[in-house]
Design a protein around this motif. Structure first.
Motif, PDB file in Angstrom:
ATOM      1  N   GLU A  21       3.454  64.074-131.851  1.00 38.22           N
ATOM      2  CA  GLU A  21       4.249  63.445-130.788  1.00 38.22           C
ATOM      3  C   GLU A  21       3.442  63.334-129.492  1.00 38.22           C
ATOM      4  O   GLU A  21       3.527  62.323-128.787  1.00 38.22           O
ATOM      5  N   CYS A  22       2.664  64.361-129.167  1.00 38.33           N
ATOM      6  CA  CYS A  22       1.820  64.293-127.965  1.00 38.33           C
ATOM      7  C   CYS A  22       0.787  63.176-128.096  1.00 38.33           C
ATOM      8  O   CYS A  22       0.507  62.461-127.123  1.00 38.33           O
ATOM      9  N   ALA A  23       0.238  63.003-129.283  1.00 41.87           N
ATOM     10  CA  ALA A  23      -0.722  61.917-129.513  1.00 41.87           C
ATOM     11  C   ALA A  23      -0.059  60.558-129.320  1.00 41.87           C
ATOM     12  O   ALA A  23      -0.679  59.631-128.778  1.00 41.87           O
ATOM     13  N   GLU A  24       1.195  60.433-129.735  1.00 42.93           N
ATOM     14  CA  GLU A  24       1.906  59.164-129.553  1.00 42.93           C
ATOM     15  C   GLU A  24       2.161  58.885-128.074  1.00 42.93           C
ATOM     16  O   GLU A  24       2.082  57.734-127.633  1.00 42.93           O
ATOM     17  N   VAL A  25       2.438  59.929-127.292  1.00 45.10           N
ATOM     18  CA  VAL A  25       2.586  59.759-125.841  1.00 45.10           C
ATOM     19  C   VAL A  25       1.270  59.259-125.253  1.00 45.10           C
ATOM     20  O   VAL A  25       1.244  58.313-124.461  1.00 45.10           O
ATOM     21  N   GLY A  30      -2.081  54.867-122.805  1.00 36.72           N
ATOM     22  CA  GLY A  30      -3.232  53.952-122.839  1.00 36.72           C
ATOM     23  C   GLY A  30      -2.799  52.502-122.802  1.00 36.72           C
ATOM     24  O   GLY A  30      -3.400  51.677-122.106  1.00 36.72           O
ATOM     25  N   LYS A  31      -1.749  52.164-123.547  1.00 35.39           N
ATOM     26  CA  LYS A  31      -1.240  50.789-123.541  1.00 35.39           C
ATOM     27  C   LYS A  31      -0.719  50.404-122.169  1.00 35.39           C
ATOM     28  O   LYS A  31      -0.934  49.284-121.696  1.00 35.39           O
ATOM     29  N   ILE A  32      -0.012  51.325-121.517  1.00 30.73           N
ATOM     30  CA  ILE A  32       0.521  51.035-120.181  1.00 30.73           C
ATOM     31  C   ILE A  32      -0.609  50.844-119.182  1.00 30.73           C
ATOM     32  O   ILE A  32      -0.579  49.916-118.363  1.00 30.73           O
ATOM     33  N   LEU A  52       8.963  52.492-124.786  1.00 37.83           N
ATOM     34  CA  LEU A  52       8.198  53.270-125.772  1.00 37.83           C
ATOM     35  C   LEU A  52       7.804  54.630-125.206  1.00 37.83           C
ATOM     36  O   LEU A  52       7.881  55.651-125.905  1.00 37.83           O
ATOM     37  N   LEU A  53       7.405  54.654-123.935  1.00 44.97           N
ATOM     38  CA  LEU A  53       7.047  55.922-123.306  1.00 44.97           C
ATOM     39  C   LEU A  53       8.264  56.834-123.235  1.00 44.97           C
ATOM     40  O   LEU A  53       8.174  58.034-123.543  1.00 44.97           O
ATOM     41  N   GLU A  54       9.398  56.287-122.856  1.00 37.65           N
ATOM     42  CA  GLU A  54      10.626  57.083-122.790  1.00 37.65           C
ATOM     43  C   GLU A  54      10.978  57.658-124.155  1.00 37.65           C
ATOM     44  O   GLU A  54      11.348  58.834-124.279  1.00 37.65           O
TER      45      GLU A  54
END
Length: 102
Positions: A21-25, A30-32, A52-54
């Motif tokens: 989950e931390c990796a997905e954050v 990075g995308k933002i 997505l971040l939320e």
């Protein structure tokens, strides 16, 4: 046979989920940084990067809560460290003003 790190299979599984989950954050951040909060992937037009971040932060909070319930971590310790981090960020950052999103 006891594992060298003395983790139970349940503890190891919760840590693995937290790491994922931390990796997905990190990926969404990075995308933002590259494309902005309101950008979105063409195959996922209903969910901009902000949403997505939320979602991913919610997932991290959920596994942290699970870890607290199961005794891996202390919710009160997490809250105390969160308060300390808020103070440090407001003291050392150049662009943060409490309550100011800009």
């Amino acid at each position: 046979m006891e594992h060298f790190n003395k983790l139970t299979p349940s503890e190891a599984e919760r840590l693995a989920i937290l790491a994922e989950e931390c990796a997905e954050v990190i990926q969404v951040i990075g995308k933002i940084l590259r494309h902005g909060y309101e950008s979105y992937h063409p195959s996922n037009k209903h969910m901009p990067n902000r949403a997505l971040l939320e979602k991913e932060l919610g997932d991290v909070c959920a596994i942290a809560a699970m870890m607290s319930v199961d005794g891996d971590v202390s919710e009160s310790a997490i809250s105390s460290y969160a308060e300390l981090k808020t103070e440090a960020v407001l003291h050392w950052c150049h662009h943060q003003i409490a309550g100011d999103p800009a």
